[in-house]
Scaffold this active site. Sequence first.
Site, PDB file in Angstrom:
ATOM      1  N   HIS A 127      11.626  17.923 -24.511  1.00  0.00           N
ATOM      2  CA  HIS A 127      11.995  18.228 -25.904  1.00  0.00           C
ATOM      3  C   HIS A 127      11.015  19.262 -26.460  1.00  0.00           C
ATOM      4  O   HIS A 127      11.398  20.185 -27.188  1.00  0.00           O
ATOM      5  CB  HIS A 127      11.899  16.968 -26.777  1.00  0.00           C
ATOM      6  CG  HIS A 127      13.034  15.999 -26.611  1.00  0.00           C
ATOM      7  ND1 HIS A 127      14.347  16.361 -26.724  1.00  0.00           N
ATOM      8  CD2 HIS A 127      13.040  14.657 -26.368  1.00  0.00           C
ATOM      9  CE1 HIS A 127      15.117  15.283 -26.547  1.00  0.00           C
ATOM     10  NE2 HIS A 127      14.345  14.246 -26.328  1.00  0.00           N
TER      11      HIS A 127
ATOM     12  N   HIS B 104       9.751  13.507 -20.341  1.00  0.00           N
ATOM     13  CA  HIS B 104      10.913  13.554 -21.235  1.00  0.00           C
ATOM     14  C   HIS B 104      10.543  14.221 -22.572  1.00  0.00           C
ATOM     15  O   HIS B 104      11.171  15.194 -22.996  1.00  0.00           O
ATOM     16  CB  HIS B 104      11.413  12.123 -21.472  1.00  0.00           C
ATOM     17  CG  HIS B 104      12.590  12.019 -22.390  1.00  0.00           C
ATOM     18  ND1 HIS B 104      13.859  11.743 -21.942  1.00  0.00           N
ATOM     19  CD2 HIS B 104      12.709  12.148 -23.736  1.00  0.00           C
ATOM     20  CE1 HIS B 104      14.698  11.713 -22.957  1.00  0.00           C
ATOM     21  NE2 HIS B 104      14.020  11.954 -24.072  1.00  0.00           N
ATOM     22  N   GLU B 105       9.511  13.699 -23.213  1.00  0.00           N
ATOM     23  CA  GLU B 105       9.133  14.242 -24.521  1.00  0.00           C
ATOM     24  C   GLU B 105       8.645  15.679 -24.388  1.00  0.00           C
ATOM     25  O   GLU B 105       8.869  16.509 -25.264  1.00  0.00           O
ATOM     26  CB  GLU B 105       8.068  13.362 -25.196  1.00  0.00           C
ATOM     27  CG  GLU B 105       8.530  11.938 -25.516  1.00  0.00           C
ATOM     28  CD  GLU B 105       9.874  11.866 -26.245  1.00  0.00           C
ATOM     29  OE1 GLU B 105      10.202  12.811 -26.989  1.00  0.00           O
ATOM     30  OE2 GLU B 105      10.590  10.868 -26.050  1.00  0.00           O
TER      31      GLU B 105
END
Length: 672
Positions: free
Chosen positions: A467, A463-464
Amino acid sequence: MNPLLTPFDTAPFSQIKNEDFKPAFLQAMKEARAEIDRITENSEAPSFANTIEALEFSGQQLDRISSIFFNLNSAETNEEIQKIAQEISPLLSEFSNDITLNEALFKRIKTVYGQRDSLDLTVEQQTLLDKKYKSFSRNGANLSDDKKKRLREIDAELSQLKLKFGENVLAETNTYEMHLTDENDLDGLPEGEKEAAAQLAQSKGKEGWLVTLDYPSYIPFMKYAKNRGLRKKLALAFGSKAFHGDEHDNQENVLKIAQLRYERANLLGYKTHAHFVLEERMAETPEKVHQFLNELLVKAKPAAKKEFIELEKFAKELDAIDRLEKWDGSYYSEKLKQKRFNLDDEKLKPYFKLENVIDGVFKVAEKLFDLKFEEVSDIEKYHDEVKTYKVYDTSGNFISVFYADFHPRKGKRGGAWMTSYKPQYRLKGKNVRPHISNVCNFTRSTPSKPSLLTFNEVTTLFHEFGHGLHGMLANTTYPSLSGTSVFWDFVELPSQVMENWCYEKEALELFAKHYETGEVIPMELVQKIKESSTFQEGMQTLRQLSFGLLDMSWHGIDPSGITDVKQHESEAFKDTNLYPDTPETCMSTAFSHIFQGGYSSGYYSYKWAEVLDADAFALFKEKGIFNKEVATKFKDNVLSKGGTENPMVLYKRFRGAEPKVEALLERAGLLE
Ligand SMILES: [Zn+2]
């Protein structure tokens, strides 16, 4: 020499001393103010270049110092840094207020804005102009003096009320404790949770065990405690925070906040607070949000009801429970989940050694976006544990600096996040590449065992990193439109979509290998992970929708007719209720997300982002999860574009159509 005021490429961590920050901030603010003065004092007629672009590229040094400082305050802080933050934060808000209240500056911007159709601007320039203009107009720059005055009063009152709201919730959370002295009352709790409760009691000089309303204490008790009466007691305490008619009661505050937000929106020419907020969101209007929430509601409700009946039946069989109450949900759901999947973290962890997962996410990025990550030792770091990389594309072009900081430390806050030390932008023909960072709190290795991640930590890392890719692959002209600077309900698309690869055989085979034997994770385990990830999805969806609808019920209308908070709330919940209502509880009085934090008229975006990522990933599923053509379309139209264009336009260019809720329903197993 202050290293922060001397030109540098990557942040010169080793040379920076805490005492350098304040003078650097003051000096950079002074220079940024001078840059603004040069714009307003320019004798030439306002133009896009001498006003909008000049404003966009002002204060760059201040931005870099701020990002270094606040990134450190999150990842490697100490008392001194925290103290500086307290001194600097009011100065920074004063600085940005001085800009939004600068009438001479607004006058120039407004002149350019008025000519926007004849200026022959690129789409990105139009977006920048619009954004700059709105950052003033949405703060009242167009209002008459007495209306401006009223706006300032409302803002001041709102910030007081929000503060008070938060203090009340905190006080109610902190003052409650359930003190248990009979060990039988903790039946069902795992040993670790019992120990934590005992430690908590000890730390307050008490015998036995303490359970509180803090999540780490509350959640496990509701999930595991056999004693139904105690679960009820705790649930009612949790659900009635700031709803006791005493000095910490938030009912009046809720009504006032809703009313003032409505008045503020009206002053600025918007129908409601939700209209004001959603103007700068992908969803655009309250009508669209309602339509979205209701469409999901209609489609998820049958599944939710079915799951609820199943849960009720299970509780009846197990413990002869006749009527399932709110305080039974989490307990029986956990039991049912264990019975059905028998899946625990310890079984999965050996397949997710941290180094393998990092290697895996890099391989996925290489297969999709042609990126190569090279670990380097010539970039300064703020802590030995931080890893530094230079990122190149397959033709050898430099793309980004990437910092990765994986383990918890004393000076690091909890959670996981992506941030940047420098945004990407283009200036004087040069494409300046970004410096991006991922910070997490994963279990550290021990002398006998490497760092092994839970599956949840694996998806967090992906997820990170998603980003991170949004930041690294940015390819825009203006820094304020670069990377993750997008509308709020669009920013979780790149991150959430990356999580999908964690459930795919083809991706897992690249990295999910047993740390001792090298055996690839068995497919039956992967299958179980997939199935358990959508366990009770109907009920979960209904719960999220109920919060979104409650949020809109406060902000999408004229709230002056609301006098009874609980009654209003019950009305808003009427289509999403599964459990019997309890008159003692009220959600609004402790709904900090929307009454204290920044989520007002924005709670829907959790589900909105899920629809986006499910719909986007459906295309990968259709064409192949490593299909280059789809990945390139995603990179060219979404990841590299930042906030340069309306997100719906960008999305449609990638996907060929608007996102459809069906993709989410299908992934969640909610389609009949
Ligand atoms: Zn995120």
